[in-house]
Design a protein around this motif. Structure first.
Motif: not given
Lengths: 233, 233
Positions: A160-188
DNA sequence: CCACGATCGATTGCATACAGTTGGTTCAAG
DNA sequence: CTTGAACCAACTGTATGCAATCGATCGTGG
């Protein structure tokens, strides 16, 4: 159309995950029945299902109460989830991606790439990113072909509540980092780097958990009050 | 005394795990109600709970059927379980054992040690060993203090027929090896050897899974017949 | 002979009435 | 004022009757 029991279950689940009921709140069957315009029968079916899913707690002759999560619980859940997502990535890296799943993941990454150009963080961006993030992780697990793993992860995400928390409190820097992680996982994965895929995926989730816990702790101070009040009512 | 709903749930769960119903069997509400001497209401509650636990499959307007597990499913489950038990061992090794849990584990190992002296494998030995094995793994997970991990593992262990298979087909050699694994895991944990604890625990479970799958495959040839017959009935 | 459709039996879905339990309140005794 | 016990209201647990749906069988048309 599905049966009332099923649709009530879905409605209630959504409400619980959306954080509409404070932890500890006792759910009254007749009130729910009235507000959803059905009899107690489908309500009871839904409650029993949601209890088995871990969103509610059941006490015989007393009824159902919304399960409340302390920061420590969230921590425990994320430790497990990190492990499982790591396992998923490892399995996919081992057995290789089907064309279908490679396509799906690639599409997610392309769309995520576009999101990098936005200027500031707002609710719309948050919603889009949540969708992309969900799709990435779900597709990855689906690609592992392990339905039991998928089920476990579904349960580990249902907080409960997790989805709200997780994304409302994001910022662009964290987004960039998360996206980069995804790319690296895909590449690996496409490169067959089994250990690396597991490590990055696991760490990616773990780090996300750390962020959540941090914010959760801030809420925990005023939460017990609401919970106690609900319990008293 | 608990409510009928709860006790019916427990009875049915036990029956399912004991393998009393072939995979695919449709469960008729009125038959169950008659045989357990209750009305359909607690039966329905139990079925819905067990479906949410993953032991049954539900199809709206059609009812509940016993979930059937193919060898591939078992494999998937054991991959997950191996990972999770490994995680548990790692957590315990990291944070150290409480006196209580160290005592409990030590007691299990001592009793297991005695079991090494038996001359041949029989049902009684099998039962004793099953109990000891369960206690070892349950205590270990409990010592991790992660209730979510405990819940996940409980679900990963809840597979129909599995307990029968697992221990009836054991032999003294395998028992000795399993006991030795337990000892090594315990030693690694008390010695703070985090990585080693995780590796052994994970491999210990994985190997056990391999044995199960092997036997499961042998049954899978005649199982579809029984399942089809049950579905037809 | 095959394909399609209507009918019927069996089974699940839902609502409701009633029984049993809980825990909170009130009242009386100490 | 405190303690305890009996009482009561609110809620959950269970049974049952009826409605709705599904699948199979039988019949009809091509």
């Amino acid at each position: 159309m599905a049966t009332r029991g099923v649709s009530v279950t879905n409605k209630l689940r959504e409400a619980l995950l959306g954080g509409e009921y404070a932890g500890g709140t006792r759910l009254n069957e007749v009130d729910l029945a009235d507000s959803l315009a059905v009899s107690r029968t489908p309500i009871r079916a839904a409650l029993s299902t949601l209890a088995a899913e871990g969103l509610l707690e059941y006490r015989p002759n007393s009824g159902y109460a919304v399960k409340s999560f302390a920061a420590k619980d969230i921590e425990g859940i994320y430790v497990v989830r990190a492990n499982l997502e790591g396992l998923g990535a490892r399995l996919v890296a081992q057995q290789g991606l089907s064309d279908l799943h490679r396509g799906l993941l690639h599409k997610v990454l392309t769309e995520s790439e576009e999101l990098q150009n936005v200027e500031d963080w707002n609710d719309e961006v948050s919603d889009v990113w949540r969708d992309l993030n969900d799709r990435f992780h779900n597709t990855l697990i689906e690609a592992s072909g392990n339905s039991h793993l998928a089920m476990m992860l579904r349960k580990s995400r249902a907080i409960p509540l997790l989805n709200q928390l997780k994304f409302r409190w994001f910022d662009l820097g964290t987004l960039a980092r998360a996206h980069d992680d995804h790319c690296q996982i895909f590449a690996a994965i496409t490169g067959g780097q089994v250990v690396r895929a597991e490590s990055i995926a696991s760490e990616h989730v773990y780090r996300s958990g750390q962020r959540i816990i941090e914010h959760w702790r801030k809420m925990d101070t005023r939460k017990p009050v609401a919970a106690a009040k609900a319990r008293a009512a």
